[in-house]
Design a protein around this motif. Sequence first.
Motif, PDB file in Angstrom:
ATOM      1  N   MET A  53     114.377  51.122 -13.028  1.00 51.72           N
ATOM      2  CA  MET A  53     113.650  50.110 -12.270  1.00 51.72           C
ATOM      3  C   MET A  53     114.568  49.008 -11.764  1.00 51.72           C
ATOM      4  O   MET A  53     114.390  48.491 -10.652  1.00 51.72           O
TER       5      MET A  53
ATOM      6  N   GLN B  63     116.287  50.214  -8.787  1.00 59.72           N
ATOM      7  CA  GLN B  63     115.368  50.369  -7.672  1.00 59.72           C
ATOM      8  C   GLN B  63     114.964  49.017  -7.076  1.00 59.72           C
ATOM      9  O   GLN B  63     114.156  48.945  -6.160  1.00 59.72           O
TER      10      GLN B  63
ATOM     11  N   TYR C 198     113.574  46.296  -8.818  1.00 57.48           N
ATOM     12  CA  TYR C 198     112.396  45.639  -9.383  1.00 57.48           C
ATOM     13  C   TYR C 198     112.726  44.400 -10.216  1.00 57.48           C
ATOM     14  O   TYR C 198     111.822  43.735 -10.715  1.00 57.48           O
TER      15      TYR C 198
ATOM     16  N   TRP D  96     110.749  42.671 -13.221  1.00 54.52           N
ATOM     17  CA  TRP D  96     109.655  43.604 -13.498  1.00 54.52           C
ATOM     18  C   TRP D  96     110.149  44.793 -14.318  1.00 54.52           C
ATOM     19  O   TRP D  96     109.401  45.356 -15.133  1.00 54.52           O
ATOM     20  N   GLY D  97     111.393  45.163 -14.101  1.00 53.76           N
ATOM     21  CA  GLY D  97     111.978  46.251 -14.883  1.00 53.76           C
ATOM     22  C   GLY D  97     112.115  45.881 -16.343  1.00 53.76           C
ATOM     23  O   GLY D  97     111.871  46.704 -17.232  1.00 53.76           O
TER      24      GLY D  97
ATOM     25  N   THR E  97     108.640  46.030 -17.876  1.00 56.21           N
ATOM     26  CA  THR E  97     108.213  47.417 -18.048  1.00 56.21           C
ATOM     27  C   THR E  97     108.939  48.069 -19.213  1.00 56.21           C
ATOM     28  O   THR E  97     108.354  48.868 -19.961  1.00 56.21           O
ATOM     29  N   GLN E  98     110.197  47.725 -19.386  1.00 51.52           N
ATOM     30  CA  GLN E  98     110.969  48.260 -20.513  1.00 51.52           C
ATOM     31  C   GLN E  98     110.277  47.941 -21.836  1.00 51.52           C
ATOM     32  O   GLN E  98     110.160  48.808 -22.710  1.00 51.52           O
TER      33      GLN E  98
END
Length: 482
Positions: free
Chosen positions: A166, A169, A171, A174-175, A178-179
């Motif tokens: 992420m 990419q 993000y 946000w990555g 999400t992790q």
Amino acid sequence: MSRQESLKEKTAKGLLWGGLSNGVQQLLGLVFGIILARKLSQADYGMVGMLAIFSAIAACMQEGGFIAALNRKKDVTQRDYNAVFWMSILTSVCFYLLFFFTAPLIASFYGEPRLTALARYSFLSFLFVSFSIAPRAYIFKNMMVRQSSIITLVSMALSGVVGIVMAYQGYAYWGLATQNIVFTLSVSVLNFWFSGWRPTLKIDLRPVRELLGFSSKLIVTNIVTAANTNVLSVLLGKFYTAPEVGDFTQANKWNTMGHSLITNMLYSIAQPVLTKTDDDRQRQKQVFRKLLRFTAFISFPLMLCLALVSEEFIVILITEKWLSSAHILRVLCLAGAVMPVSYLFSHLLISRGHSSTYMWCTIGLCLAQLLVVGLCVPYGIGWMVRGFALVNIVWMGVWFHFSHRKIGLTVTEAVSDVAPYLLLSVGIVLATHLATQGISNMYAGIAVKVAMVAVAYCAALWLLHSTIFREAVGFIVKRKIE
């Protein structure tokens, strides 16, 4: 095999598995941390760091001290585990709804509108982690260290890969969020798989009342501890910029990785073993002193060596843009060196059922840190971190005082267990610092410093006939032969 020998063997195996597991965990954390820190900015870490205290407090409320309470209970039934399971889920839903609707207030407090959406997304982890508490309690009580290690390693690997993908990419923060979500989801699923425990649909929360007498104090304590651990992030987020919060978050992450290598190893075995010897105070004292020597033997050289190479460590691994965090890391490592010792003292109180004492000691620590850190705010981040570290170091004396009252541990005994490893580590680290000042190449510098500390420390312990060192080497050799 006698009960004593059986307990000793189980403890040794637990420490071995815990040590190997945590070593691999720190290696994974190191690799993922390097990749993410190189890709992301201080501001990205600062955004997530501002929410850390809310996640930590909610996690404490979810766990509710039930893992320790179930470990203390002599005869635990399916009904007990089932009650904890449904209570954890109910609590998590309530907290998620609370933080969902108060997310705009959190964003307003920090003056960062983007935190509203990030908070609502990040706090989904509350819902996932609640499913793991009852099976985690089962694994913990039964000292299933190998299974616990596999759960953590798989979850770290999976979530780390997701975070990296992420980040690349685009993000950003946000990555990182999400992790954490993927990690909590993986932990919950794998705890169910390995524990073999399953809930029933019959919801009966009455057993929780019996557990709350002990666990309620741990809930308060864990909340205070979470606030205490994250108080600098809150103050930095309020009075300084997101990049400055990011520098502290980065330094604190590496410091935590260092001292948690020891505390996580102890977590798997210390409280269960001390609880099993609770009916024999003298035996418990012997076990505790051996764990104390082992903790000092590992913690002081590891954390002081990290302080020694902090600048090279940061620049080589995550580039010069994070250099300012190296100075923070150096100070934090001094407190990190005593944290595993304080952890052991504090969990002795829990194992003996003195959750009230544990609660008030932790509240006192938090208030002392808040006072000192608050006074240091006008003088900048450097003094805030120094004050934070100093209080942690001094407070170890408070933990010792209550350990003395509970098992009769004397000052002479504690000093004789801890001081040799502390003095030896300080002497070797200072000598290494003086001997390597002429090395200008960072790669050569970190390699030489680490090698000198490791070789000198091991050689000195061998020549001084250190029992802990020789037993550790002997046990590892024996396991390899087997």
